[in-house]
Write an enzyme that holds these catalytic residues in place. Structure first.
Site, PDB file in Angstrom:
ATOM      1  N   HIS A  19       2.798 -84.242 -53.986  1.00 39.89           N
ATOM      2  CA  HIS A  19       1.402 -83.866 -53.742  1.00 39.89           C
ATOM      3  C   HIS A  19       1.236 -83.448 -52.277  1.00 39.89           C
ATOM      4  CE1 HIS A  19      -2.933 -84.094 -53.386  1.00 39.89           C
ATOM      5  NE2 HIS A  19      -2.981 -84.014 -54.707  1.00 39.89           N
ATOM      6  N   GLU A  36      -1.022 -76.371 -57.481  1.00 37.42           N
ATOM      7  CA  GLU A  36      -2.177 -76.926 -56.782  1.00 37.42           C
ATOM      8  C   GLU A  36      -2.140 -76.540 -55.303  1.00 37.42           C
ATOM      9  OE1 GLU A  36      -4.250 -80.840 -57.577  1.00 37.42           O
ATOM     10  OE2 GLU A  36      -2.920 -81.377 -55.956  1.00 37.42           O
TER      11      GLU A  36
HETATM   12  P1  PGA Z   1      -9.525 -82.375 -56.627  1.00 35.53           P
HETATM   13  O1  PGA Z   1      -8.090 -83.012 -56.331  1.00 35.53           O
HETATM   14  O2  PGA Z   1      -9.670 -82.287 -58.117  1.00 35.53           O
HETATM   15  O3  PGA Z   1     -10.499 -83.357 -56.017  1.00 35.53           O
HETATM   16  O4  PGA Z   1      -9.562 -81.039 -55.980  1.00 35.53           O
HETATM   17  C1  PGA Z   1      -6.968 -82.617 -57.057  1.00 35.53           C
HETATM   18  C2  PGA Z   1      -5.723 -83.246 -56.479  1.00 35.53           C
HETATM   19  O5  PGA Z   1      -5.616 -83.356 -55.251  1.00 35.53           O
HETATM   20  O6  PGA Z   1      -4.809 -83.617 -57.226  1.00 35.53           O
END
Ligand code: PGA
Length: 255
Positions: free
Chosen positions: A94, A164
């Site tokens: 992440h 992401e």
């Molecule tokens: P968010 O976070 O949905 O608050 O944008 C997603 C994540 O960081 O996994």
């Protein structure tokens, strides 16, 4: 055909074990009749055990793992320990861990490898920190190649990749979700890199999901137009009503 996968990434929330149990119970009861979506909750380590005691439908996920078995690794929690309480999924790489904990591509590779070797599913996060222009930045491919280097091909069909980008995460100042057609193109790009690494057949089985400011009113577009097979959800997973609605929305979308 794999079911859409929705992963609740609670990050360092909520504040207490009682709050975590309440949140998990409300989500569990809200989604109990939905059979065509797989929902994973990934609470902080501390809350995994109390939550594991009553989950029937929700799957248990962790936000991190250590790649060694047991031993002198202060502050770490190993794949073996996670397995003993029924954790099946682990978020790896992440962007917040890369920023705050200086997690490197090599550490991510070791985690992905250890998880596969021991039967857990890695949810490998990839994504650029900033975007200039509309092309998917090459760094996404580099992250994938580094994380999957040397991995046995037989594992690939179980891999989950979460696209992401940092700039889409709701808590980053100025954040906004990726446009659905850009998500679609990111999916194609990721699949192309995977095909280059493992061949078309294995690459076609990888489940690609999207994360970054996912809400109940935009999740449908990421699945329909973006062709994602699930979502990684941060902020919206801390509000049980919103999260249950989000999962219901996914269950209405045919993937
Ligand atoms: P968010 O976070 O949905 O608050 O944008 C997603 C994540 O960081 O996994």
């Amino acid at each position: 055909m794999k079911k859409p996968l929705i992963i609740a990434n609670w990050k360092a929330n909520p504040a207490s074990s009682q709050d975590a149990i309440l949140l998990a119970k409300r989500i569990e009861s809200g989604i109990s009749k939905l059979r065509n979506v797989k929902v994973v909750v990934a609470p902080p380590y501390l809350f995994l055990l109390p939550i594991s005691r009553f989950l029937k439908i929700l799957k248990l996920g962790a936000q991190n793992v250590f790649w060694e078995d047991i031993g002198p690794f202060t502050g770490e929690v190993s794949w073996r320990q996670l397995k003993t309480i029924g954790v099946g999924y682990v978020i790896v790489g992440h962007s917040e861990r890369k920023i705050y904990l200086k997690e490197t591509d090599e550490m991510i590779r070791k985690k992905v490898n250890a998880l596969f070797e021991h039967g857990l599913v890695p949810v490998l996060c990839v994504g650029e920190n900033k975007r200039e222009g509309s092309d998917i930045p090459e760094i996404v491919g580099i992250q994938l190649k580094n994380a999957l280097r040397g991995l046995k091909k037989k594992y690939i069909e179980h891999l989950v990749v979460a696209y992401e980008p940092l700039w889409a995460i709701s808590t980053v100042p100025g954040a906004h979700p990726v446009k659905a057609d850009d998500v679609f193109r990111a999916g194609l790009y990721i699949r192309r890199i995977l095909t280059g690494l493992f061949g078309e057949d294995a690459a076609s089985k990888v489940q690609i999901i999207y994360g970054g400011s996912v809400r109940k009113d935009n999740v449908g577009a990421f699945l329909n137009e973006g062709k994602m097979v699930g979502a990684l959800v941060g902020g919206a997973s801390l509000n049980p009503d919103e999260f249950v609605e989000l999962v219901r929305e996914v269950s209405r979308v045919r993937v």
